[in-house]
Design an enzyme around this catalytic site. Structure first.
Site, PDB file in Angstrom:
ATOM      1  N   ASP A   1      -0.660   1.573  -4.320  1.00 47.00           N
ATOM      2  CA  ASP A   1      -1.020   0.814  -4.636  1.00 47.00           C
ATOM      3  C   ASP A   1      -2.107   1.201  -5.289  1.00 47.00           C
ATOM      4  O   ASP A   1      -3.392   0.423  -5.897  1.00 47.00           O
ATOM      5  CB  ASP A   1      -1.308  -0.412  -4.282  1.00 47.00           C
ATOM      6  CG  ASP A   1      -2.558  -0.169  -2.764  1.00 47.00           C
ATOM      7  OD1 ASP A   1      -2.535   1.028  -2.410  1.00 47.00           O
ATOM      8  OD2 ASP A   1      -3.228  -0.820  -2.083  1.00 47.00           O
TER       9      ASP A   1
ATOM     10  N   SER B   1       0.900  -0.791   0.208  1.00 49.14           N
ATOM     11  CA  SER B   1      -0.146  -0.056  -0.003  1.00 49.14           C
ATOM     12  C   SER B   1       1.121   1.816   0.378  1.00 49.14           C
ATOM     13  O   SER B   1       1.511   1.724  -0.940  1.00 49.14           O
ATOM     14  CB  SER B   1      -1.023   0.083   1.084  1.00 49.14           C
ATOM     15  OG  SER B   1      -2.229   1.204   1.417  1.00 49.14           O
ATOM     16  N   HIS B   2       0.778   2.087   1.045  1.00 50.04           N
ATOM     17  CA  HIS B   2       1.452   3.472   0.652  1.00 50.04           C
ATOM     18  C   HIS B   2       2.744   3.548   2.135  1.00 50.04           C
ATOM     19  O   HIS B   2       3.185   4.393   1.718  1.00 50.04           O
ATOM     20  CB  HIS B   2      -0.022   4.359   1.751  1.00 50.04           C
ATOM     21  CG  HIS B   2      -0.187   3.752   3.556  1.00 50.04           C
ATOM     22  ND1 HIS B   2      -0.888   2.702   3.317  1.00 50.04           N
ATOM     23  CD2 HIS B   2       0.702   4.195   4.654  1.00 50.04           C
ATOM     24  CE1 HIS B   2      -0.749   2.335   4.569  1.00 50.04           C
ATOM     25  NE2 HIS B   2      -0.235   3.570   5.465  1.00 50.04           N
TER      26      HIS B   2
ATOM     27  N   ASP C   1      -5.543   3.126  -4.076  1.00 56.18           N
ATOM     28  CA  ASP C   1      -6.232   2.863  -3.101  1.00 56.18           C
ATOM     29  C   ASP C   1      -7.208   3.971  -2.318  1.00 56.18           C
ATOM     30  O   ASP C   1      -7.658   4.020  -1.767  1.00 56.18           O
ATOM     31  CB  ASP C   1      -6.890   1.882  -2.518  1.00 56.18           C
ATOM     32  CG  ASP C   1      -5.814   1.608  -1.633  1.00 56.18           C
ATOM     33  OD1 ASP C   1      -4.591   2.257  -1.426  1.00 56.18           O
ATOM     34  OD2 ASP C   1      -5.759   0.359  -0.986  1.00 56.18           O
ATOM     35  N   ARG C   2      -5.772   5.593  -2.405  1.00 48.45           N
ATOM     36  CA  ARG C   2      -6.086   6.123  -1.249  1.00 48.45           C
ATOM     37  C   ARG C   2      -5.684   7.306  -2.086  1.00 48.45           C
ATOM     38  O   ARG C   2      -5.784   7.782  -3.219  1.00 48.45           O
ATOM     39  CB  ARG C   2      -4.961   6.024  -0.172  1.00 48.45           C
ATOM     40  CG  ARG C   2      -4.717   5.657   1.149  1.00 48.45           C
ATOM     41  CD  ARG C   2      -3.372   5.394   2.203  1.00 48.45           C
ATOM     42  NE  ARG C   2      -4.210   4.835   3.071  1.00 48.45           N
ATOM     43  CZ  ARG C   2      -3.951   2.979   3.279  1.00 48.45           C
ATOM     44  NH1 ARG C   2      -3.556   2.616   2.847  1.00 48.45           N
ATOM     45  NH2 ARG C   2      -4.273   2.561   4.717  1.00 48.45           N
TER      46      ARG C   2
ATOM     47  N   LYS D   1     -11.252   0.181  -1.607  1.00 48.56           N
ATOM     48  CA  LYS D   1     -11.160   1.818  -1.834  1.00 48.56           C
ATOM     49  C   LYS D   1     -10.647   2.324  -3.008  1.00 48.56           C
ATOM     50  O   LYS D   1      -9.605   1.449  -3.106  1.00 48.56           O
ATOM     51  CB  LYS D   1     -10.345   2.660  -0.414  1.00 48.56           C
ATOM     52  CG  LYS D   1      -8.961   1.827  -0.195  1.00 48.56           C
ATOM     53  CD  LYS D   1      -8.780   2.700   1.187  1.00 48.56           C
ATOM     54  CE  LYS D   1      -7.655   1.992   1.694  1.00 48.56           C
ATOM     55  NZ  LYS D   1      -8.512   0.054   2.058  1.00 48.56           N
TER      56      LYS D   1
ATOM     57  N   ASP E   1      -1.648   6.868  -3.926  1.00 45.66           N
ATOM     58  CA  ASP E   1      -0.398   5.629  -2.683  1.00 45.66           C
ATOM     59  C   ASP E   1      -0.210   5.135  -3.413  1.00 45.66           C
ATOM     60  O   ASP E   1       0.002   5.104  -4.685  1.00 45.66           O
ATOM     61  CB  ASP E   1      -1.664   5.414  -1.772  1.00 45.66           C
ATOM     62  CG  ASP E   1      -1.842   4.758  -1.554  1.00 45.66           C
ATOM     63  OD1 ASP E   1      -2.770   4.989  -2.765  1.00 45.66           O
ATOM     64  OD2 ASP E   1      -1.741   4.062  -0.813  1.00 45.66           O
TER      65      ASP E   1
END
Length: 598
Positions: free
Chosen positions: A360, A193-194, A362-363, A458, A358
């Site tokens: 991947d 992720s982030h 999703d943010r 998300k 971010d």
């Protein structure tokens, strides 16, 4: 040794709600220089005080199985399947968003392979035998090697076909979209992720089910159980697949198809939003747009969507090439790590609209000219404007939901619009159940995650397109030379209508797990003795508890999801532990800084 395979993170949340006010001024972001990585901290809330020590995280070496040779166990239609002996490896418990560790841990012998095989051992055979699985990731370091391992184990376990993004790249929301469109049995997402990427940093893996949502705890618990008893890995002896070229490769009855990671997702976005209306906004000479892909996966999506389809200027995309180490950056779209974008948006001649996503995809973070939109406000404002400005919601949202630590801004929208509202634990899988049951349309988490039931994750680019839709709709009749409705105008109007909620989050990173767990146990003991009406300074306690959630769809219960102190004016203090790699971001907190609040 600590009780967990990784260091823990303590998340502390403060939020309060206020009535609307006629006065207004630009919201000012807390400067990133006001925050530093935390060492040994002492933190006090009225008469409650505790210390949070910081210690380095640790890893556990994988067991070696090199002394035991593999054996052939099957040769279905020309594919040689071998059984590779292995031993359990400690610390493979899946967290909220999959298994995340340092790259070097995943590169240890059989570490990734054990988890992937344990996944197949945990699924009913009908969920993957001769079925279709999707594979993609955020482009970070080790994804290429991991892709080949996952493909070979999938073939070894009887999967019929793998759909993999070119170069192994596919954003988390795009994986969900492809699963749903192609009616796949599920999919693997290679991402931390982030969190930062590169040889010295983080890597992660998670599995999404056939609705496109993260695997439920019933499956992730089985995966962990199987990692404790695994003895063999089923591996197909096939060559590495060329992931750089679109097309189909067959090995007996097993197929690998390398697909364009953008096309299915873009098609979905065109069905959700009015692209022509957004294009009309982005083509205006009096409107400027900036998107920071942070050298992460949305760099592969930004040009095809914002530039090629919607007509944004090519130079409106910054850091648009995905890199294995994210350009030595931290791909977290917040005021600290997206500092370049923040500086641009707060410059004298900054753009009208700024956004970042971010690692991947999703943010998201949304910025106006010298104006920051908090994640809690963002989901509330999208929900309040969705029916008018977004074709997908033309009939109105079915329901709204937020994670428990997120501020109550969305609650106010649900109440005013007469919509069903849900408060769920942190983790997108809880939203997914409600969506599959037709109870939920729009939802969000305070950690810069926003989405809807178009997929089961998300979605950062979806949130940017939603905000562009709101601004485009509000300005669709504006003639050249007329003052445009800005992001700050929309937010201030929302505050005047619904009231304003303030929110702050503090992360204490790499806390030693034993001490962190003792602190939470202390807080649980404290809430057991707390009584309504007790005063904490100027605040009166309404109740204190350890949040528990009963899923209204399947009846499952998620307990111990965060210690809450809720006060009579709606203010809350929340403490929550997380086993994921931590991060720190600032948001506005009334009383902590001298800020003009309205």
């Amino acid at each position: 040794m600590a009780s967990c395979c990784n260091s823990l993170r303590l998340e502390v949340f403060f939020s309060s709600a206020f009535k609307s006010s006629k006065r207004s001024s630009n919201a000012i972001p807390i400067p990133s220089s006001s925050f530093s990585h935390l060492g040994n901290h002492r933190f006090a809330l009225q008469s409650i005080s505790f210390s949070v020590p910081r210690s380095p995280s640790f890893t556990i070496k994988a067991s070696s199985s090199s002394s035991s040779p593999s054996t052939t166990i099957a040769e279905p239609e020309g594919i040689k399947i071998t059984s590779v002996p292995t031993k359990p490896i400690e610390g493979q418990k899946t967290g909220t968003s999959g298994l995340r560790k340092k790259v070097k841990v995943f590169m240890e012998e059989n570490y990734l392979s054990n988890w992937i095989q344990s996944l197949f051992n945990s699924l009913p055979p009908e969920d993957y035998k001769n079925g279709v699985l999707v594979l993609g990731g955020d482009g970070r370091y080790f994804n290429r090697e991991a892709s080949q391992i996952i493909i070979k184990i999938a073939a070894g376990n009887g999967v019929g076909k793998i759909l993999v993004g070119r170069e192994g790249i596919m954003s988390t929301p795009a994986v969900s979209a492809v699963i749903r469109k192609r009616k796949a049995n599920g999919g693997f997402i290679m991402s931390a992720s982030h969190n930062p990427g590169g040889p010295e940093y983080d890597w992660g893996i998670k599995f999404n089910y056939n609705s496109g949502q993260p695997a439920p705890e019933s499956i992730t618990d089985k995966i962990y159980g199987n990692t404790l008893s695994i003895s063999e890995i089923k591996m197909a002896e096939i060559p590495d697949v060329d992931l750089s070229r679109l097309g189909v490769t067959k090995y007996g009855n097993f197929t690998v198809e390398v697909i364009d990671p953008v096309s299915d997702y873009l098609e979905l976005m065109e069905s959700v939003f009015d692209f022509q209306m957004i294009k009309n906004l982005l083509s205006r000479s009096d409107f400027s747009f900036a998107f920071d892909a942070m050298h992460a996966v949305t760099g592969a999506y930004a040009k095809p969507i914002f530039v090629d389809k919607l007509g944004a200027r090519p130079d409106s995309i910054s850091n648009g090439v995905p890199l294995e180490d994210f350009g030595h950056g931290h791909p977290d779209p917040n005021l600290t790590y997206a500092k370049d974008l923040v500086d641009t948006m707060y410059s004298e001649n900054g753009p009208d609209f700024g956004a970042a996503s971010d690692g991947d995809g999703d943010r998201n973070m949304i910025l106006g000219k010298k104006f920051f939109v908090t994640p809690s406000d963002s989901v509330a404002i999208i929900a309040a404007n969705a029916q008018a400005g977004i074709p997908y919601f033309r009939g109105g949202p079915k329901g709204l939901a937020r994670s428990m630590p997120t501020s109550g801004a969305l609650d106010r929208v649900a109440e005013k619009l007469g919509l069903t509202f849900f408060e769920v634990p942190t983790g997108w899988k809880f939203f997914g159940n409600l969506m599959d049951a037709g109870k939920l349309s729009i939802c969000g988490e305070e950690s810069f995650g926003t989405g809807s039931d178009h997929i089961r994750e998300k979605d950062g680019i979806w949130a940017v397109l939603a905000w562009l839709s709101i601004i485009a709709y509000r300005n669709k009749d504006k003639k050249p030379g007329e003052k445009l409705v800005s992001i700050s105008d929309v937010v201030k109007e929302h505050w005047a209508t619904y009231g304003r909620n303030f929110f702050s989050r503090y992360d204490y990173e790499e806390c030693e797990s034993e001490g962190a767990n003792k602190m939470i146990e202390y807080l649980r003991e404290l809430i057991s003795k707390s009584k309504a009406g007790e005063k904490y300074g100027n605040y009166v306690l309404q109740f204190a508890d350890d949040f528990s959630y009963t899923d209204p769809v399947d009846g499952s219960v998620a307990s111990k999801q965060g210690v809450r102190f809720v006060f009579t004016d709606g203010s809350r203090i929340i403490f929550r532990l997380s086993v994921r790699s931590g991060f720190l971001f600032p948001v506005i907190f009334k009383g902590l800084y001298s800020l003009p609040l309205f």
